[in-house]
Design an enzyme around this catalytic site. Structure first.
Site, PDB file in Angstrom:
ATOM      1  N   ASP A  35      22.400  70.456   1.143  1.00  0.00           N
ATOM      2  CA  ASP A  35      23.642  69.781   0.800  1.00  0.00           C
ATOM      3  C   ASP A  35      23.274  68.599  -0.121  1.00  0.00           C
ATOM      4  O   ASP A  35      22.103  68.192  -0.191  1.00  0.00           O
ATOM      5  CB  ASP A  35      24.302  69.268   2.083  1.00  0.00           C
ATOM      6  CG  ASP A  35      25.484  68.374   1.799  1.00  0.00           C
ATOM      7  OD1 ASP A  35      26.392  68.809   1.069  1.00  0.00           O
ATOM      8  OD2 ASP A  35      25.497  67.224   2.288  1.00  0.00           O
ATOM      9  N   ASP A  54      25.802  65.464  -1.259  1.00  0.00           N
ATOM     10  CA  ASP A  54      26.359  64.147  -0.944  1.00  0.00           C
ATOM     11  C   ASP A  54      26.117  63.804   0.512  1.00  0.00           C
ATOM     12  O   ASP A  54      26.528  64.537   1.413  1.00  0.00           O
ATOM     13  CB  ASP A  54      27.854  64.118  -1.270  1.00  0.00           C
ATOM     14  CG  ASP A  54      28.072  64.295  -2.762  1.00  0.00           C
ATOM     15  OD1 ASP A  54      27.444  63.531  -3.525  1.00  0.00           O
ATOM     16  OD2 ASP A  54      28.832  65.184  -3.170  1.00  0.00           O
TER      17      ASP A  54
END
Ligand code: XBP
Ligand code: MG
Length: 256
Positions: A10, A12
């Site tokens: 991932d 952010d």
């Protein structure tokens, strides 16, 4: 027994703490530019993070009555301006990688683990972070950059993970997701992936029940030990998270 073949990252909140001082600030700059009086303060942005995707987040705030004067521009135009502001903030070097991210990436790359990105954010925002916070070489080292509107449904839907695995030709049984949020965990879970979570100020109170390992950060050998919140496999030596821990998680059969 499954071996770790692929790590899907991932972006952010996981690679870097981009939300509070990056995306949030960039949204506010775009609102100002569009003549909107709306500003998202830190707690308000925390509430809005339950909606993934910047365009969807603006739409949600409009729908709930958060924006009192309606924008002259379309949401897509405001979001395009937000993305440029975000890229500039990242280019200014304001958002460092989280502890242990580069160490783990380098360790995995050296061990020939397939590396990919699976994110909700816009491709150009992702590219700015890779260029300025990770370094240009990582454009080649990630075998797939799966981002934004490339899939119809964003996290918590599994689509971005499913897309990335299809592109890479890997299966969920040999892939581990690295996430920071409840929505990310739901997406990984729905894609049938094992998942390690590094929480941050926006996500530490979210529900990660069933995740394989939940820690405060990946950490570093010469820093204090990370905090461990969930340790489903009873790993007993986690001062900082290493590739070997991730490999051990993958070899567990799922009987916990
Ligand atoms: C986080 C998101 C994104 C960002 C904003 O993505 O939900 O919407 O907050 O980026 P992830 P955009 O944790 O999956 O990396 O404005 O480009 O959508
Ligand atoms: Mg995230």
């Amino acid at each position: 027994m499954n071996q770790l073949k692929c790590l899907l990252w991932d972006v952010d909140g996981t690679l870097a703490d981009t939300e509070r001082d990056g995306h949030r600030v960039a949204f506010n700059m775009a609102f100002e530019e569009a003549g909107l009086d709306r500003r998202w303060d830190v707690p308000t942005y925390g509430e809005l993070l339950k909606v993934t995707g910047g365009k969807e987040r603006i739409q949600f705030d409009i729908d709930r009555g958060g924006m009192h004067n309606m924008p002259h521009e379309t949401i897509a135009q405001i979001h395009a301006s937000k993305t440029i502001h975000y890229q500039n903030l990242i280019a200014d070097g304001l958002i460092p990688l989280r502890p242990g991210v580069l160490r783990l990436l380098e360790e995995a790359y050296a061990a020939d683990i397939i590396l990919g990105v699976a994110t909700t954010t816009t491709p150009s925002a992702l590219n700015a972070l890779i260029e300025h916070s990770l370094g240009h070489a990582w454009f080649e080292r990630f075998a797939v950059l799966a981002a934004g509107d490339i899939v119809p449904a964003k996290k918590p839907a599994p689509d971005i993970y499913t897309y990335a695995m299809k592109e890479l030709g890997v299966s969920p049984e040999e892939t581990l997701a690295l996430e920071d949020s409840g929505n990310g965990w739901l997406a990984a879970q729905a894609a049938k992936l094992k998942c390690v979570i590094t929480v941050n100020d926006y996500t530490r109170n979210q529900d990660f029940n069933g995740a394989d390992l939940v820690v405060s950060e990946f950490g570093e050998p010469d820093s204090p030990a990370v905090e461990i919140f969930i340790n489903s496999h009873n790993l007993n030596d986690v001062h900082h998270v290493t590739l070997e821990h991730l490999q051990r998680i993958m070899t567990k059969t799922g009987s916990w």
